[in-house]
Every structure is written in structure tokens, then in C-alpha cells.
Design an enzyme around this catalytic site. Structure first.
Site, PDB file in Angstrom:
ATOM      1  N   LYS A 250       0.665  -1.103   0.218  1.00 12.27           N
ATOM      2  CA  LYS A 250      -0.093  -0.014   0.108  1.00 12.27           C
ATOM      3  C   LYS A 250       0.899   1.160  -0.116  1.00 12.27           C
ATOM      4  O   LYS A 250       0.221   2.407  -0.192  1.00 12.27           O
ATOM      5  CB  LYS A 250      -1.056  -0.027   1.339  1.00 12.27           C
ATOM      6  CG  LYS A 250      -2.108  -1.247   1.111  1.00 12.27           C
ATOM      7  CD  LYS A 250      -2.901  -1.231  -0.042  1.00 12.27           C
ATOM      8  CE  LYS A 250      -3.999  -0.984   0.367  1.00 12.27           C
ATOM      9  NZ  LYS A 250      -5.091  -0.990  -0.796  1.00 12.27           N
TER      10      LYS A 250
ATOM     11  N   SER B 223      -3.454 -12.422   4.431  1.00 11.41           N
ATOM     12  CA  SER B 223      -3.838 -12.125   2.922  1.00 11.41           C
ATOM     13  C   SER B 223      -2.744 -12.752   1.967  1.00 11.41           C
ATOM     14  O   SER B 223      -3.146 -13.250   0.960  1.00 11.41           O
ATOM     15  CB  SER B 223      -4.200 -10.717   2.653  1.00 11.41           C
ATOM     16  OG  SER B 223      -2.896  -9.686   2.618  1.00 11.41           O
TER      17      SER B 223
HETATM   18  C1  PLP Z   1      -2.521  -6.620   3.925  1.00 11.07           C
HETATM   19  C2  PLP Z   1      -3.342  -6.417   2.875  1.00 11.07           C
HETATM   20  N1  PLP Z   1      -3.809  -7.436   2.229  1.00 11.07           N
HETATM   21  C3  PLP Z   1      -4.633  -7.079   1.181  1.00 11.07           C
HETATM   22  C4  PLP Z   1      -5.152  -5.821   0.841  1.00 11.07           C
HETATM   23  C5  PLP Z   1      -6.210  -5.655  -0.143  1.00 11.07           C
HETATM   24  O1  PLP Z   1      -5.353  -4.803  -1.246  1.00 11.07           O
HETATM   25  P1  PLP Z   1      -6.430  -4.077  -2.217  1.00 11.07           P
HETATM   26  O2  PLP Z   1      -6.918  -2.933  -1.473  1.00 11.07           O
HETATM   27  O3  PLP Z   1      -5.512  -3.398  -3.371  1.00 11.07           O
HETATM   28  O4  PLP Z   1      -7.392  -4.861  -2.864  1.00 11.07           O
HETATM   29  C6  PLP Z   1      -4.764  -4.920   1.612  1.00 11.07           C
HETATM   30  C7  PLP Z   1      -5.342  -3.684   1.384  1.00 11.07           C
HETATM   31  O5  PLP Z   1      -5.414  -2.761   2.370  1.00 11.07           O
HETATM   32  C8  PLP Z   1      -4.130  -5.012   2.683  1.00 11.07           C
HETATM   33  O6  PLP Z   1      -3.662  -4.158   3.569  1.00 11.07           O
END
Ligand code: PLP
Length: 321
Positions: free
Chosen positions: A48, A282
Site C-alpha cells: 500500500k 492475505s
Molecule cells: C494486508 C492487505 N492485504 C490485502 C489488501 C487488499 O488490497 P487491495 O486494496 O489492493 O485490494 C490490503 C489492503 O489494504 C491489505 O492491507
């Protein structure tokens, strides 16, 4: 292109250009490869940082952000950390609005980087470590209030095209360069959907045959049209059960995959033990989904995934026992 060995004028230029690693140990008994982009190599230890840099750069270029103007955003911690870094360096006061359900490391890190952190209580039925769409609505309400009160610029990651652009202009092309374009399939756990949207657009432009799958939490797979039975899943950063993600282009979605809390956590632990890759839920979800692809329709092929952030951000959770 800025190389990691260059001398940078600030940490902003150290964002991105992250390594791509073959998960050869996790896939050793499988037919096919999973290539993982280690996004925790950026200064805020997550992907991010890229959107924080792009949002501020685009707002400056469009004349939407005045010198010294306050920036505000709703965050699960990672976007806020990126914005704290970029705004701190550029001299914009930054307010991060976050649910109390997100891990405490995130709030501490944003404060350390100079952000003002506003923590919003979860709904009475919610559980710490499990931020639901309902919890996020409360955070959204507080964010809008603060933006109005302070005449601030809203770094709206769910709406602003800059989120998409960060990955379309950088993450996707970096992967194409690092693989020589030899990619068959990409899967990504969606929060805002910005990473998926930007990478998928870059991949499909490079080769329309590259298949792109959105990953959702089991029980909260609303994008694939299922009803939400488990909104309080553990996969922080996404799976908010929002039926509309403005940045997502349905034409680039070849399908939807589901991963359970247990699968995401188990794969994050395997990444640490077997690959020396210390990441979060994630990232585990992305790799678990990619393994599912290699075991079915994509046998013998190459999958790419993002390792979204660092496992350090989950030290207070039961991910690492
Ligand atoms: C740890 C983590 N994984 C996945 C995501 C998802 O990413 P995106 O917002 O680009 O879909 C985020 C988004 O904040 C995140 O902080």
C-alpha cells in the site's frame, strides 16, 4: 527506472521495485510454479506504500492538494502507514482513521511515523482481529466527519483511480519485466480491488491470455454473488463484503476463488517456515488460492501472487503462536 542500489533523495523513491521469488519449496511436489512478489520490501512493509505515493503525486499534479493541507484516510493500517511516510516526508499532516479491530502494531507504527491515529469502536457483536463491513461503515462515517471538520484532502483508496494506477503503472509492469512476461495466471485477495485491477489490466494488455482471479474469504464471497454468512473473517485488509468495488473492472475478472481463515493462516505459517517469507493472512490467502489453481486447471503453469505485507504486523495476533 530507479534501482534499489541507487542513492535516493527520500524513502518515497525506495517504494516498489520489490523482489519476485519462486516458491520452489512449497510447490516442490506440484507441477507448476508460484512466483511471489515480496511487497514488504517497501519502507512501510506493504504494497500500500505504492498507492500512497501515487495518490499524493496525482493529487499534487491535479492541484487538488494545497501545501500543508491535511490528508485523511480510512485504513486497515497499511495504506495509512504508506500515507504517514509519504505525507511526513512531503509536509502534509496526516490523520489515519482505523477500526479498533485491526492489530495494534498498525496504529503504533502510524503514530511513530507522525500520523494522528483515530481509532473507531467496532460494532457490539464484532470481535477484535475480525473487521466486518459493518465495522468499516463506522470508520467511513468518522472519516467523512473529520474530512469536513478539517477541510482535508480525502485520500480515498476505494474511489481514487490513483490506487489502480499505482499497480497498473508499477506493480504489474515490474512483474512482467521480472518474469519476461511468462505468466499464466494471477490471483489476488481483494480489499479495495486496486491491486487486482491494476495488475490485471497490465497483464491483459501484455497478453490477453493471462487469467486473473479475485480471491475472497470463505463465507464473505459477495463479489462472486454468494450470500455473506461469515463477515467477521480473519483475513485483514480485505473481504469487506462490499458488493461494489468501483476500481474493479469485471471484464478483467476470469473467476473467483475462496480461501478460509484456516487455509490463509496455515499458508502464512508455511511461507515463514519453508520459504523464509514472513507475511500476513492475505498473503497466505493468495498463495493458498494459487496452489488450488496449480492443482486443477493450471497444472504445469506459472502463477504470480503478491505478498501483501509483513508478518511483523500480526505479532499481536494468534497467527504466530
Ligand atoms: C494486508 C492487505 N492485504 C490485502 C489488501 C487488499 O488490497 P487491495 O486494496 O489492493 O485490494 C490490503 C489492503 O489494504 C491489505 O492491507
Amino acid at each position: 527506472m530507479v534501482k534499489k542500489t541507487d542513492l535516493y533523495p527520500s524513502a518515497i523513491e525506495a517504494i516498489g521495485n520489490t523482489p519476485l521469488v519462486n516458491l520452489a519449496r512449497i510447490t516442490r511436489k506440484m507441477d507448476g510454479r508460484i512466483l511471489a512478489k515480496l511487497e514488504y520490501f517497501s519502507p512501510g512493509f506493504s504494497k500500500k506504500d505504492r498507492i500512497a505515493r501515487q495518490i499524493i503525486a496525482d493529487a499534487e499534479a491535479a492541484g487538488e492538494l494545497a501545501a500543508g493541507q491535511t490528508v485523511v484516510e480510512l485504513t486497515s493500517g497499511n495504506t495509512g502507514t504508506g500515507l504517514a511516510i509519504v505525507c511526513g516526508i512531503k509536509g502534509y499532516p496526516f490523520v489515519a482513521v482505523m477500526s479498533k479491530g485491526n492489530s495494534v502494531e498498525r496504529a503504533r507504527m502510524m503514530s511513530a511515523l507522525g500520523a494522528e491515529v483515530v481509532l473507531v469502536d467496532q460494532l457490539p457483536a464484532s470481535v477484535p482481529g475480525q473487521v466486518s463491513g459493518g465495522d468499516l461503515e463506522l470508520v467511513e462515517h468518522e472519516t467523512q466527519k473529520i474530512v469536513k471538520e478539517r477541510g482535508a484532502f480525502r485520500a480515498d483508496q476505494f474511489q481514487l483511480k490513483s490506487n489502480f494506477r499505482a499497480h497498473y503503472l508499477n506493480t504489474g509492469p515490474e512483474i512482467i519485466r521480472q518474469t519476461g512476461g511468462q505468466i499464466n495466471v494471477f490471483c489476488d485477495f481483494a480489499g479495495t480491488g486496486g491491486s487486482f485491477a491494476g495488475c490485471a489490466a497490465a497483464f491483459k494488455e501484455h497478453n490477453p491470455a493471462i487469467r486473473c482471479f479475485v480471491v475472497e474469504p470463505e463465507g464473505a464471497a459477495i463479489l462472486s454473488g454468494e450470500s455473506v454468512t461469515y463477515p467477521n473473517h480473519r483475513i485483514q485488509g480485505g473481504g469487506y463484503a462490499m458488493s461494489l468495488l468501483p476500481l474493479l473492472n469485471p471484464a478483467h475478472v476470469d473467476g473467483y476463488l475462496q480461501v478460509s481463515d484456516g487455509q490463509a493462516a496455515e499458508m502464512a505459517r508455511r511461507l515463514a517456515r519453508e520459504e523464509g517469507i514472513f507475511a500476513g493472512f492475505s498473503s497466505g490467502a493468495n498463495v493458498a488460492a494459487a496452489i488450488g489453481l496449480l492443482q486443477t486447471s493450471f497444472k504445469g503453469q506459472t502463477a504470480v501472487v503478491l505478498i501483501c505485507d509483513s508478518g511483523l504486523k500480526y505479532l499481536s495476533t494468534d497467527l504466530w503462536e
